[in-house]
Design an enzyme around this catalytic site. Sequence first.
Site, PDB file in Angstrom:
ATOM      1  CD  GLU A 156      -2.899  -1.296   2.293  1.00  0.00           C
ATOM      2  OE1 GLU A 156      -2.901  -0.386   3.146  1.00  0.00           O
ATOM      3  OE2 GLU A 156      -3.648  -2.291   2.364  1.00  0.00           O
ATOM      4  CD  GLU A 262      -4.790  -7.797   1.565  1.00  0.00           C
ATOM      5  OE1 GLU A 262      -5.704  -7.106   2.058  1.00  0.00           O
ATOM      6  OE2 GLU A 262      -3.582  -7.502   1.681  1.00  0.00           O
TER       7      GLU A 262
END
Length: 326
Positions: A156, A262
């Site tokens: 991220e 995910e």
Amino acid sequence: MVRLTVLAGFLLTSAACSACVIGERQAAASINNAFKAKGKKYFGTCGDQGTLSDSTNSAIVKADFGQLTPENSMKWDATEPNRGQFSFGGADYLVNYATSNGKMIRGHTLVWHSQLPGWVQGITDKNTLTSVLKNHITTVMQRYKGKIYAWDVVNEIFNEDGSLRKSVFYNVLGEDFVRIAFETARSVDPQAKLYINDYNLDNANYAKTKGMADHVRKWISQGIPIDGIGSQTHLGSGGSWTVKDALNTLASSGVSEVAITELDIAGASSTDYVNVVNACLSVSKCVGITVWGVSDKYSWRSNDKPLLFDSNFQPKAAYNAIISAL
């Protein structure tokens, strides 16, 4: 159509004790086996000691999934809460569980701005942060060397506009923290696949997706050893239609592989889940899919009911639709 059979153990136990549910598998066929039969490496899920100690949850993991990602136990706040003081209880549990049950492991995650101890966030000196970064990556990776298929080395690091996030790593080291992290990781475990992982990479035309692909292409051209891009794929209902093109865009960056890392989808519609599975199947560099949990009971988005098993650990229509599609 992939031909699949129910585990004999399930049939025998069910015949012996029809009231016994806890600990038995809840689906008729392994989604991992079906996916691998189509040439992919794994269909996995995430977990840690809490969820893996739940016998019903664990039985499903053992029977139906082929890969595990630690949900929290390998993050910096869990592994090095104080400088130079490492804690591996949770991560060891996950790795031991996975290896003893024949599951591949994706290490998650070495460098992330969140769940980062205050002592790291407070570093302002370039040399100090470089040393801390290298030591953390080296210590964690050495402990599990040879047991981890792939590592999310950085996680991220992009803003929604495709620029780099202003984390402590970027603020102190600039873009060079990416090189430092990946070169350190490669030196520690040359066999592990090294990934950059992020969310909102689900549309090829989105600025973040383009920014990721462009930066990775540049970094690879500079010799930075990035093997893969992980697309978290946390989707809203109906958000699956653009995933295939997005994966192709990520794959075009020059990485050797991409993965859905995910996955969860609000409402868990069969159409959305089958679309995502087909997207990975259609992209040759897509090696696998990891759903972010087994049951809605333990999902971080539990109100959205986004997973393949409901809160009572029963397979949803989406699970069966994937099996049928495969």
